[in-house]
Design a protein around this motif. Structure first.
Motif, PDB file in Angstrom:
ATOM      1  N   ILE A 212       0.835  -1.201   0.000  1.00  0.00           N
ATOM      2  CA  ILE A 212       0.000   0.000   0.000  1.00  0.00           C
ATOM      3  C   ILE A 212       0.874   1.258   0.000  1.00  0.00           C
ATOM      4  O   ILE A 212       0.612   2.225  -0.723  1.00  0.00           O
ATOM      5  CB  ILE A 212      -0.949   0.000   1.211  1.00  0.00           C
ATOM      6  N   GLU A 213       1.942   1.234   0.783  1.00  0.00           N
ATOM      7  CA  GLU A 213       2.862   2.380   0.817  1.00  0.00           C
ATOM      8  C   GLU A 213       3.500   2.585  -0.557  1.00  0.00           C
ATOM      9  O   GLU A 213       3.578   3.721  -1.062  1.00  0.00           O
ATOM     10  CB  GLU A 213       3.940   2.143   1.871  1.00  0.00           C
ATOM     11  N   ALA A 214       3.953   1.501  -1.180  1.00  0.00           N
ATOM     12  CA  ALA A 214       4.579   1.615  -2.499  1.00  0.00           C
ATOM     13  C   ALA A 214       3.573   2.088  -3.543  1.00  0.00           C
ATOM     14  O   ALA A 214       3.888   2.942  -4.391  1.00  0.00           O
ATOM     15  CB  ALA A 214       5.175   0.268  -2.909  1.00  0.00           C
ATOM     16  N   TRP A 215       2.367   1.567  -3.492  1.00  0.00           N
ATOM     17  CA  TRP A 215       1.339   1.973  -4.457  1.00  0.00           C
ATOM     18  C   TRP A 215       1.026   3.458  -4.324  1.00  0.00           C
ATOM     19  O   TRP A 215       0.839   4.156  -5.318  1.00  0.00           O
ATOM     20  CB  TRP A 215       0.078   1.142  -4.247  1.00  0.00           C
ATOM     21  N   SER A 216       1.001   3.936  -3.081  1.00  0.00           N
ATOM     22  CA  SER A 216       0.703   5.359  -2.868  1.00  0.00           C
ATOM     23  C   SER A 216       1.799   6.244  -3.437  1.00  0.00           C
ATOM     24  O   SER A 216       1.536   7.381  -3.850  1.00  0.00           O
ATOM     25  CB  SER A 216       0.523   5.645  -1.370  1.00  0.00           C
ATOM     26  N   GLN A 217       3.021   5.748  -3.468  1.00  0.00           N
ATOM     27  CA  GLN A 217       4.130   6.529  -4.026  1.00  0.00           C
ATOM     28  C   GLN A 217       4.104   6.508  -5.556  1.00  0.00           C
ATOM     29  O   GLN A 217       4.376   7.524  -6.207  1.00  0.00           O
ATOM     30  CB  GLN A 217       5.463   5.978  -3.518  1.00  0.00           C
ATOM     31  N   VAL A 218       3.788   5.355  -6.141  1.00  0.00           N
ATOM     32  CA  VAL A 218       3.793   5.227  -7.602  1.00  0.00           C
ATOM     33  C   VAL A 218       2.496   5.762  -8.206  1.00  0.00           C
ATOM     34  O   VAL A 218       2.511   6.496  -9.199  1.00  0.00           O
ATOM     35  CB  VAL A 218       3.997   3.746  -8.007  1.00  0.00           C
ATOM     36  N   GLN A 219       1.357   5.374  -7.577  1.00  0.00           N
ATOM     37  CA  GLN A 219       0.026   5.724  -8.080  1.00  0.00           C
ATOM     38  C   GLN A 219      -0.046   5.592  -9.603  1.00  0.00           C
ATOM     39  O   GLN A 219      -0.244   6.584 -10.325  1.00  0.00           O
ATOM     40  CB  GLN A 219      -0.358   7.145  -7.636  1.00  0.00           C
ATOM     41  N   PRO A 220       0.111   4.370 -10.113  1.00  0.00           N
ATOM     42  CA  PRO A 220       0.112   4.179 -11.570  1.00  0.00           C
ATOM     43  C   PRO A 220      -1.203   4.627 -12.200  1.00  0.00           C
ATOM     44  O   PRO A 220      -2.284   4.239 -11.746  1.00  0.00           O
ATOM     45  CB  PRO A 220       0.334   2.673 -11.726  1.00  0.00           C
ATOM     46  N   ASP A 221      -1.095   5.428 -13.210  1.00  0.00           N
ATOM     47  CA  ASP A 221      -2.267   6.017 -13.846  1.00  0.00           C
ATOM     48  C   ASP A 221      -3.088   4.932 -14.558  1.00  0.00           C
ATOM     49  O   ASP A 221      -2.546   4.147 -15.338  1.00  0.00           O
ATOM     50  CB  ASP A 221      -1.831   7.080 -14.853  1.00  0.00           C
ATOM     51  N   GLY A 222      -4.395   4.894 -14.257  1.00  0.00           N
ATOM     52  CA  GLY A 222      -5.285   3.951 -14.927  1.00  0.00           C
ATOM     53  C   GLY A 222      -5.253   2.551 -14.369  1.00  0.00           C
ATOM     54  O   GLY A 222      -5.787   1.622 -14.988  1.00  0.00           O
ATOM     55  N   VAL A 243      -5.013   1.969   3.480  1.00  0.00           N
ATOM     56  CA  VAL A 243      -5.609   2.429   2.222  1.00  0.00           C
ATOM     57  C   VAL A 243      -6.277   3.783   2.429  1.00  0.00           C
ATOM     58  O   VAL A 243      -6.095   4.726   1.635  1.00  0.00           O
ATOM     59  CB  VAL A 243      -6.621   1.387   1.695  1.00  0.00           C
ATOM     60  N   LYS A 244      -7.047   3.923   3.499  1.00  0.00           N
ATOM     61  CA  LYS A 244      -7.722   5.187   3.787  1.00  0.00           C
ATOM     62  C   LYS A 244      -6.718   6.297   4.084  1.00  0.00           C
ATOM     63  O   LYS A 244      -6.872   7.431   3.628  1.00  0.00           O
ATOM     64  CB  LYS A 244      -8.679   5.005   4.967  1.00  0.00           C
ATOM     65  N   GLU A 245      -5.680   5.953   4.838  1.00  0.00           N
ATOM     66  CA  GLU A 245      -4.668   6.952   5.201  1.00  0.00           C
ATOM     67  C   GLU A 245      -4.010   7.548   3.964  1.00  0.00           C
ATOM     68  O   GLU A 245      -3.700   8.747   3.915  1.00  0.00           O
ATOM     69  CB  GLU A 245      -3.616   6.311   6.105  1.00  0.00           C
ATOM     70  N   HIS A 246      -3.792   6.707   2.944  1.00  0.00           N
ATOM     71  CA  HIS A 246      -3.121   7.176   1.731  1.00  0.00           C
ATOM     72  C   HIS A 246      -4.100   7.644   0.650  1.00  0.00           C
ATOM     73  O   HIS A 246      -3.671   7.966  -0.469  1.00  0.00           O
ATOM     74  CB  HIS A 246      -2.229   6.069   1.175  1.00  0.00           C
ATOM     75  N   GLY A 247      -5.393   7.666   0.974  1.00  0.00           N
ATOM     76  CA  GLY A 247      -6.376   8.155   0.015  1.00  0.00           C
ATOM     77  C   GLY A 247      -6.519   7.293  -1.217  1.00  0.00           C
ATOM     78  O   GLY A 247      -6.736   7.806  -2.324  1.00  0.00           O
ATOM     79  N   GLU A 321      10.835   0.614  -1.156  1.00  0.00           N
ATOM     80  CA  GLU A 321      11.536   1.221  -2.280  1.00  0.00           C
ATOM     81  C   GLU A 321      11.661   0.245  -3.452  1.00  0.00           C
ATOM     82  O   GLU A 321      11.468   0.636  -4.619  1.00  0.00           O
ATOM     83  CB  GLU A 321      12.919   1.698  -1.853  1.00  0.00           C
ATOM     84  N   ALA A 322      11.978  -1.007  -3.160  1.00  0.00           N
ATOM     85  CA  ALA A 322      12.112  -1.996  -4.229  1.00  0.00           C
ATOM     86  C   ALA A 322      10.763  -2.275  -4.891  1.00  0.00           C
ATOM     87  O   ALA A 322      10.679  -2.434  -6.119  1.00  0.00           O
ATOM     88  CB  ALA A 322      12.704  -3.289  -3.672  1.00  0.00           C
ATOM     89  N   LEU A 323       9.717  -2.323  -4.086  1.00  0.00           N
ATOM     90  CA  LEU A 323       8.379  -2.508  -4.646  1.00  0.00           C
ATOM     91  C   LEU A 323       7.988  -1.325  -5.530  1.00  0.00           C
ATOM     92  O   LEU A 323       7.385  -1.506  -6.595  1.00  0.00           O
ATOM     93  CB  LEU A 323       7.356  -2.691  -3.526  1.00  0.00           C
ATOM     94  N   GLU A 324       8.321  -0.123  -5.086  1.00  0.00           N
ATOM     95  CA  GLU A 324       8.022   1.074  -5.895  1.00  0.00           C
ATOM     96  C   GLU A 324       8.662   0.958  -7.280  1.00  0.00           C
ATOM     97  O   GLU A 324       8.008   1.197  -8.307  1.00  0.00           O
ATOM     98  CB  GLU A 324       8.558   2.325  -5.206  1.00  0.00           C
ATOM     99  N   THR A 325       9.939   0.620  -7.313  1.00  0.00           N
ATOM    100  CA  THR A 325      10.656   0.535  -8.581  1.00  0.00           C
ATOM    101  C   THR A 325      10.038  -0.508  -9.499  1.00  0.00           C
ATOM    102  O   THR A 325       9.836  -0.268 -10.699  1.00  0.00           O
ATOM    103  CB  THR A 325      12.132   0.198  -8.317  1.00  0.00           C
ATOM    104  N   ALA A 326       9.717  -1.687  -8.928  1.00  0.00           N
ATOM    105  CA  ALA A 326       9.150  -2.763  -9.742  1.00  0.00           C
ATOM    106  C   ALA A 326       7.747  -2.430 -10.219  1.00  0.00           C
ATOM    107  O   ALA A 326       7.395  -2.691 -11.387  1.00  0.00           O
ATOM    108  CB  ALA A 326       9.147  -4.067  -8.945  1.00  0.00           C
TER     109      ALA A 326
END
Length: 383
Positions: A212-222, A243-247, A321-326
């Motif tokens: 969830i933390e990585a997804w909130s940083q990447v927020q892939p469009d679509g 999930v709620k905390e990161h909107g 960080e590794a999850l964000e990159t992937a």
């Protein structure tokens, strides 16, 4: 040859062990092994997974209270051993009284004893509720494993973890099998949105807060993220809070447990599978995703380096960080690139992880224990 499997439960709500035992027994029976199962059951109407082959006989030790359940399990197991005279007793799981009873019964009857640990000695799993497991390890569990005729690990990494704990007997390294669905993803997704899927127990070891933390940083469009699976220890509410905390409420959903054809359809409808786990002995859901034709992203907590070797996914450190990159890389690929990765994954599963292959390997191990054949290549002693 008759092999008697022991397992605490075949309730599908109890995670991957019941499903693995059910499939293993069905396919062993398919290659000519007479299979018996003795398992616990909380009451006669309790949900159970039933092997699909007629040559598997399941006996339930049914009792409502925990104390009565153990006594019933012992009586049921002893009676079944006396009646069918199995050649091998194959126990599944660790840390439970039923594991003690299985070992005692095998020793009393002089029957070879095989133990599949199902990842319960992986470093993260050992540290979780560590003081209880440390007491159990020195109280009984280590002695059971040291006396076992063969330990079964599902990957070289799990075998090494067993060695690191000082277990030097023979270890059979045989992966879990994966059913190959008749239909799999063979066309790129259409429409504007894409879908990443997590499908497993919602449990602290699965690493969902990191995802969830990585997804909130990447927020892939679509892209949407589906988190499917049964809740354990109310961990779902911790993930929902993140999930709620990161909107992320508009893009993350929780459909709950998904089984059968609904599960395979969910795989096919997805464009990426994500398992951000801290620890897995195998990670059958990764293989299921590949069998469904979608690329997989998991961590070094699972033994899936082959994802990168065969270019069918991502294998990264267990960090945000590794999850964000992937995730960023996966989302930036074209639909055709991800589809090609998924097709390579499907071919890999067909070649290396079919249940027929797993059953044949296990049968060879049993025959070796009984002195009928030379030592199979999958059995290791000190490496």
């Amino acid at each position: 040859m008759t092999v008697l499997f022991t397992v605490a439960s075949l309730d599908p709500a109890d995670g991957g062990v019941p499903e693995c035992v059910q499939s293993t027994c069905s396919h062993l029976a398919g290659c000519g092994v007479n299979v018996e199962i003795v398992t616990g059951r909380s009451h006669p109407e309790a949900s159970v997974l039933k092997p699909s082959h007629d040559n598997v006989n399941t006996t339930y030790a049914t009792a409502r209270s925990k104390t009565a359940r153990l006594w019933t399990f012992w009586r049921t197991l002893s009676a079944r051993i006396d009646r069918v005279q199995p050649d091998i007793i194959h126990d599944n799981g660790l840390w439970l009284p039923t594991n003690i009873l299985s070992a005692l019964a095998a020793r009393r009857a002089g029957i070879p004893h095989v133990v599949t640990s199902h990842g319960m000695l992986e470093p993260w799993a050992v540290q979780h509720r560590g003081w209880k497991k440390k007491a159990a390890w020195y109280g009984y569990q280590r002695a059971i494993l040291e006396r076992a005729d063969v330990l079964h690990a599902t990957a070289p990494m799990e075998a090494q973890n067993l060695r690191d704990l000082g277990l030097w007997g023979p270890i059979a390294v045989i992966p879990n099998g994966v059913p190959l669905p008749d239909t799999w993803k063979q066309e790129p997704s259409s429409g504007e949105r894409r879908q990443a899927l997590f499908l497993s127990r919602i449990h602290p070891k699965k690493g969902l807060p990191n995802l969830i933390e990585a997804w909130s940083q990447v927020q892939p469009d679509g892209w949407d993220l589906i988190i499917a699976g049964p809740d354990e220890n109310d961990h779902r509410w911790e993930v929902v809070a993140a999930v709620k905390e990161h909107g992320l409420g508009d893009v993350v959903s929780f459909p709950g447990p998904v089984r059968g054809e609904d599960k395979w359809a969910l795989y096919r409808e997805s464009d990426l599978f994500v398992l951000p786990t801290h620890s897995e002995n195998f990670g059958v859901v990764v293989a299921e995703a590949l069998a469904s034709g979608i690329p997989a992203l998991t961590t070094t907590g699972a033994p899936w380096s082959i994802l990168e070797e065969e270019d069918c996914g991502w294998w990264v450190e267990t960090t945000v960080e590794a999850l964000e990159t992937a995730l960023s890389d996966a989302a930036s690929r074209s639909d055709s690139e991800r589809l090609a990765m998924g097709q390579r994954g499907r071919a890999l599963v067909e070649e290396q992880f079919s249940w027929e292959h797993v059953a044949a390997e296990l049968r060879a191990v049993y025959e070796w224990i009984l002195g009928d054949v030379p030592r199979p290549d999958c059995v290791r002693f000190d490496d």
